[in-house]
Design an enzyme around this catalytic site. Structure first.
Site, short mmCIF file in Angstrom:
data_model
loop_
_atom_site.label_atom_id
_atom_site.label_comp_id
_atom_site.label_asym_id
_atom_site.label_seq_id
_atom_site.Cartn_x
_atom_site.Cartn_y
_atom_site.Cartn_z
CE LYS A 115 17.15 10.90 -11.53
NZ LYS A 115 17.63 9.64 -11.65
CE LYS A 164 23.53 8.55 -9.91
NZ LYS A 164 22.63 7.48 -8.97
CE LYS A 201 17.68 7.21 -3.61
NZ LYS A 201 17.43 5.82 -2.87
P1 TYM Z 1 17.33 4.48 -7.45
O1 TYM Z 1 17.71 3.89 -6.02
O2 TYM Z 1 17.90 5.73 -8.05
O3 TYM Z 1 15.57 4.54 -7.41
C1 TYM Z 1 14.76 3.38 -7.02
C2 TYM Z 1 13.31 3.57 -8.03
O4 TYM Z 1 13.06 4.88 -7.75
C3 TYM Z 1 12.67 4.98 -9.09
N1 TYM Z 1 12.90 6.70 -9.13
C4 TYM Z 1 12.02 7.50 -9.61
N2 TYM Z 1 10.72 7.50 -10.40
C5 TYM Z 1 10.10 8.58 -10.75
N3 TYM Z 1 10.49 9.88 -10.53
C6 TYM Z 1 11.72 10.04 -9.91
N4 TYM Z 1 12.21 11.16 -9.50
C7 TYM Z 1 12.49 8.90 -9.30
N5 TYM Z 1 13.66 8.81 -8.79
C8 TYM Z 1 13.78 7.53 -8.53
C9 TYM Z 1 13.90 4.51 -9.99
O5 TYM Z 1 13.51 4.71 -11.36
C10 TYM Z 1 14.10 3.36 -9.52
O6 TYM Z 1 13.08 2.56 -10.04
N6 TYM Z 1 19.90 1.53 -10.29
C11 TYM Z 1 18.62 1.62 -9.75
C12 TYM Z 1 18.69 0.41 -8.66
C13 TYM Z 1 18.77 -1.07 -9.26
C14 TYM Z 1 18.07 -1.64 -9.76
C15 TYM Z 1 18.62 -2.96 -10.13
C16 TYM Z 1 16.71 -1.55 -10.21
C17 TYM Z 1 19.96 -1.50 -8.91
N7 TYM Z 1 19.93 -2.89 -9.53
C18 TYM Z 1 17.92 -3.93 -10.87
C19 TYM Z 1 16.00 -2.45 -11.16
C20 TYM Z 1 16.73 -3.71 -11.19
C21 TYM Z 1 18.68 2.97 -8.95
O7 TYM Z 1 19.86 3.61 -8.72
O8 TYM Z 1 17.68 3.17 -8.38
#
Ligand code: TYM
Length: 334
Positions: free
Chosen positions: A197, A114, A200
């Site tokens: 991957k 990022k 968004k």
């Molecule tokens: P975020 O918002 O990027 O994504 C949310 C969830 O979606 C999954 N994900 C994917 N899984 C498979 N293929 C993909 N292309 C893909 N893109 C996204 C992510 O693995 C995630 O599970 N840091 C985290 C949010 C967060 C969090 C937490 C998660 C903040 N605190 C505590 C678990 C526990 C994030 O940015 O997810």
């Protein structure tokens, strides 16, 4: 069993989020027994690492709440809230900043991705992001964290922080969480590039399927998805070295509850001209009911705020004992 997971309310829910994480959230919620609890939250405090105007940020949180409810999260059975309504997350994050090491954070691949080339220009928030994530998990003593593959490293860091805090202060305060990562859909890839991957932040909307896409848009994106000229192989082994083909077969397998071998067996020898309409059809049928519920729910701001308020009150009560014990372990008088 305490299940916890979060999603950033930036942009829209896409197929990667849904298949990588949200479907598992719903399954775990639905299979929960009386002794278990599920916490699902909108990581709006994390989302400050991306600049956004005030009104848009407010909209994003409500929209993501609507999307999760539309996807099957039941706010009466799961605790659904946004981080900003529960200040204990930010407080514990600060305490854990004394435990987390710069060397550990320097190894985080998501920060490197990022921040890109301009590391000096990246926000401090982006760097310490995984510490807030550790606080999110540890404050509830979560045992299971359903996430996609890309979050695995953050979960390992969380376990390291928990272990070091417990050791340094001679307490058994924090529980070490286990990541729950789906077998087939841990990493859904871009429709334009099978090595990146689905995300968004990809500038091309054709790279992802959004929850807001209508039936025609879904079909068009699937039909235009990048593939190779080879026919589909007889077994999953034949997908090696074919990232785009492997991604599409994996998506169909996940959606229909089959293995990639079974999907290959069905389409063996056929081209993508035959495969893509079948995949598009299943996607349309899966996403349509969620999208329709989402479109209705997102207009009900007062109801969404009430859900988040109620969830936040429950979350704050659950977080308080751990936060108090963390201050106490460190000798900080509140
Ligand atoms: P975020 O918002 O990027 O994504 C949310 C969830 O979606 C999954 N994900 C994917 N899984 C498979 N293929 C993909 N292309 C893909 N893109 C996204 C992510 O693995 C995630 O599970 N840091 C985290 C949010 C967060 C969090 C937490 C998660 C903040 N605190 C505590 C678990 C526990 C994030 O940015 O997810």
């Amino acid at each position: 069993m305490r299940v916890l997971s979060g999603i950033q309310p930036t942009g829209n829910l896409h197929l990667g989020n849904y298949l990588g994480a949200i479907r598992n959230w719903v399954r775990m919620q639905d299979e929960m027994d009386a002794d278990s609890q599920c916490f699902f939250f909108l990581a709006d405090m994390h989302s400050i690492t991306v600049h956004e105007g005030r009104e848009q940020r407010i909209r994003n949180v409500r929209d993501m709440a609507a999307a999760l409810v539309a996807a099957g999260i039941d706010p009466d059975r799961s605790v659904l809230f946004n981080q900003a309504r529960v200040p204990a997350h930010a407080e514990l994050c600060w305490l854990l900043n004394g435990t987390a090491r710069i060397g550990w954070l320097n190894r985080m691949t998501q920060f490197k991705d990022k921040a890109g080339k301009d590391r000096e220009g990246a926000s401090v928030g982006l760097f310490v992001y995984p510490v807030l994530q550790a606080a999110d998990i540890l404050i509830y003593n979560a045992t299971h964290v359903p996430v996609g593959e890309d979050q695995k490293q953050h979960l390992e860091l969380c376990r390291d922080i928990a272990t070091k805090f417990n050791t340094d202060f001679g307490v058994e305060l924090f529980t070490l969480p286990a990541p729950i990562i789906p077998r087939e859909s841990a990493r859904i890839m871009s429709l334009r590039d099978g090595t990146a991957k689905m995300s968004k932040s990809d500038p091309s909307d054709m790279s992802r399927i959004n929850l807001t896409d209508d039936d025609d848009a879904i079909m068009t994106k699937v039909k235009k998805a990048k593939t190779d000229p080879e026919p589909l192989p007889e077994t999953a082994e034949g997908l090696a070295g074919r990232p785009e083909a492997g991604n599409l077969v994996g998506i169909l397998a996940t959606l229909t509850g089959r293995t990639t071998d079974e999907v290959c067996a069905e389409f063996a020898g056929k081209g993508f001209g035959a495969f893509k309409p079948a995949l598009g059809e299943v996607l349309v049928e899966t996403l349509r009911p969620i999208r329709e519920r989402f479109m209705e729910l997102r207009t009900e701001d007062a109801a969404l705020d009430a859900i988040l308020d109620k969830g936040a009150a429950k979350a704050a009560a659950a977080a308080e004992p751990t936060l108090r014990a963390a201050y106490d372990a460190m000798g900080l008088m509140r």
